[in-house]
Design a protein around this motif. Structure first.
Motif, short mmCIF file in Angstrom:
data_model
loop_
_atom_site.label_atom_id
_atom_site.label_comp_id
_atom_site.label_asym_id
_atom_site.label_seq_id
_atom_site.Cartn_x
_atom_site.Cartn_y
_atom_site.Cartn_z
N ALA A 77 -1.04 -0.60 11.52
CA ALA A 77 -1.16 -0.01 10.18
C ALA A 77 -2.62 0.29 9.87
CB ALA A 77 -0.59 -0.96 9.13
N HIS A 78 -2.86 1.37 9.13
CA HIS A 78 -4.23 1.72 8.77
C HIS A 78 -4.25 2.65 7.57
CE1 HIS A 78 -2.89 4.62 11.88
NE2 HIS A 78 -3.49 5.50 11.10
N THR A 79 -5.45 2.84 7.04
CA THR A 79 -5.64 3.74 5.91
C THR A 79 -5.63 5.18 6.38
OG1 THR A 79 -8.05 3.90 6.09
CG2 THR A 79 -7.17 2.04 4.81
N ALA A 80 -5.50 6.09 5.42
CA ALA A 80 -5.80 7.50 5.66
C ALA A 80 -7.33 7.65 5.57
CB ALA A 80 -5.12 8.36 4.59
N TRP A 81 -7.85 8.83 5.92
CA TRP A 81 -9.26 9.09 5.69
C TRP A 81 -9.53 8.89 4.21
CZ3 TRP A 81 -12.77 9.44 9.35
CH2 TRP A 81 -12.42 9.91 10.62
N HIS A 82 -10.67 8.32 3.87
CA HIS A 82 -11.05 8.17 2.48
C HIS A 82 -12.56 7.91 2.39
CE1 HIS A 82 -10.34 4.04 3.84
NE2 HIS A 82 -11.07 3.60 2.81
N ARG A 83 -13.06 7.98 1.15
CA ARG A 83 -14.48 7.69 0.90
C ARG A 83 -14.61 7.03 -0.47
NH1 ARG A 83 -16.79 13.83 -0.13
NH2 ARG A 83 -15.32 14.32 -1.79
N HIS A 84 -15.72 6.33 -0.65
CA HIS A 84 -15.98 5.59 -1.89
C HIS A 84 -17.30 6.07 -2.48
CE1 HIS A 84 -12.78 2.84 -0.72
NE2 HIS A 84 -13.29 2.91 0.50
N PRO A 85 -17.37 6.27 -3.80
CA PRO A 85 -18.59 6.83 -4.40
C PRO A 85 -19.84 5.98 -4.20
CG PRO A 85 -17.09 6.04 -6.11
CD PRO A 85 -16.35 5.98 -4.81
N HIS A 86 -19.67 4.66 -4.11
CA HIS A 86 -20.83 3.78 -3.91
C HIS A 86 -20.74 3.00 -2.60
CE1 HIS A 86 -22.50 4.58 -7.82
NE2 HIS A 86 -21.32 4.38 -8.36
N GLY A 87 -19.92 3.48 -1.67
CA GLY A 87 -19.77 2.80 -0.40
C GLY A 87 -18.75 1.68 -0.47
N GLN A 88 -18.63 0.95 0.63
CA GLN A 88 -17.65 -0.14 0.72
C GLN A 88 -18.14 -1.18 1.71
OE1 GLN A 88 -13.84 0.76 2.70
NE2 GLN A 88 -12.81 -0.36 1.06
N GLY A 144 0.84 -1.20 0.00
CA GLY A 144 0.00 0.00 0.00
C GLY A 144 0.87 1.24 0.00
N PRO A 145 0.58 2.21 -0.87
CA PRO A 145 1.42 3.41 -0.96
C PRO A 145 1.37 4.27 0.30
CG PRO A 145 -0.53 3.63 -2.35
CD PRO A 145 -0.55 2.24 -1.80
N ALA A 146 2.51 4.81 0.67
CA ALA A 146 2.65 5.61 1.90
C ALA A 146 1.74 6.83 1.90
CB ALA A 146 4.11 6.04 2.08
N GLU A 147 1.37 7.34 0.74
CA GLU A 147 0.47 8.51 0.73
C GLU A 147 -0.95 8.15 1.15
OE1 GLU A 147 0.94 7.31 -3.67
OE2 GLU A 147 2.28 7.58 -1.97
N ASN A 148 -1.30 6.85 1.16
CA ASN A 148 -2.66 6.44 1.52
C ASN A 148 -2.73 5.57 2.77
OD1 ASN A 148 -3.43 7.70 -0.87
ND2 ASN A 148 -3.32 5.82 -2.03
#
Length: 136
Positions: A47-58, A13-17
């Motif tokens: 380890a975890h994601t950055a804040w994010h959102r998905h157009p149709h949910g997840q 997973g990329p460090a920016e995300n």
């Protein structure tokens, strides 16, 4: 019907995300007209994601370990193997492993008409507080 016998290589997973060590395995990305995308995501402890959102949910389905998930404005919640989490369309959130264990989940999303599956925001600490000035 199509049976996939060879998958793309596991990628980090990329460090920016992501914060910490995260590995991504693409499980499904069928050709159009399908817009389904599925990943097996492996998070090292903390380890975890950055804040994010998905157009149709997840949909997240925890396969092993223990983790954390939070939606913007909500409490940090624990998730464990066997738990399934539905995240609403365009709901800002983050998720990842707990501080002491690995966590693996299936992540299922539907791409938008333009192919977009995620909009990334700023990094967070495991308590949901921002750690960078990236907008979100």
């Amino acid at each position: 019907m199509h049976i996939t016998r060879r998958r793309p290589d596991t990628r980090q997973g990329p460090a920016e995300n992501f914060t910490g060590t995260v590995w991504l395995d693409e499980i499904a990305a069928p050709a159009a007209p399908s817009r389904l995308r599925m990943f097996n995501v492996h998070f090292a402890p903390g380890a975890h994601t950055a804040w994010h959102r998905h157009p149709h949910g997840q949909v997240l389905h925890v396969l092993e370990g223990e983790g954390l998930v939070q939606r913007r404005g909500g409490e940090v919640e624990e998730i464990r193997a066997g738990d399934t989490v539905w995240i609403e369309p365009d709901e800002w959130h983050w998720h990842g492993a707990g501080p002491r264990t690995f966590m693996t989940h299936l992540a299922v999303v539907e791409a938008a008409a333009d192919g977009t599956t995620v909009d990334w925001g700023r990094h967070v600490r495991a308590d949901g507080r921002p750690v960078s000035a990236r907008p979100a």
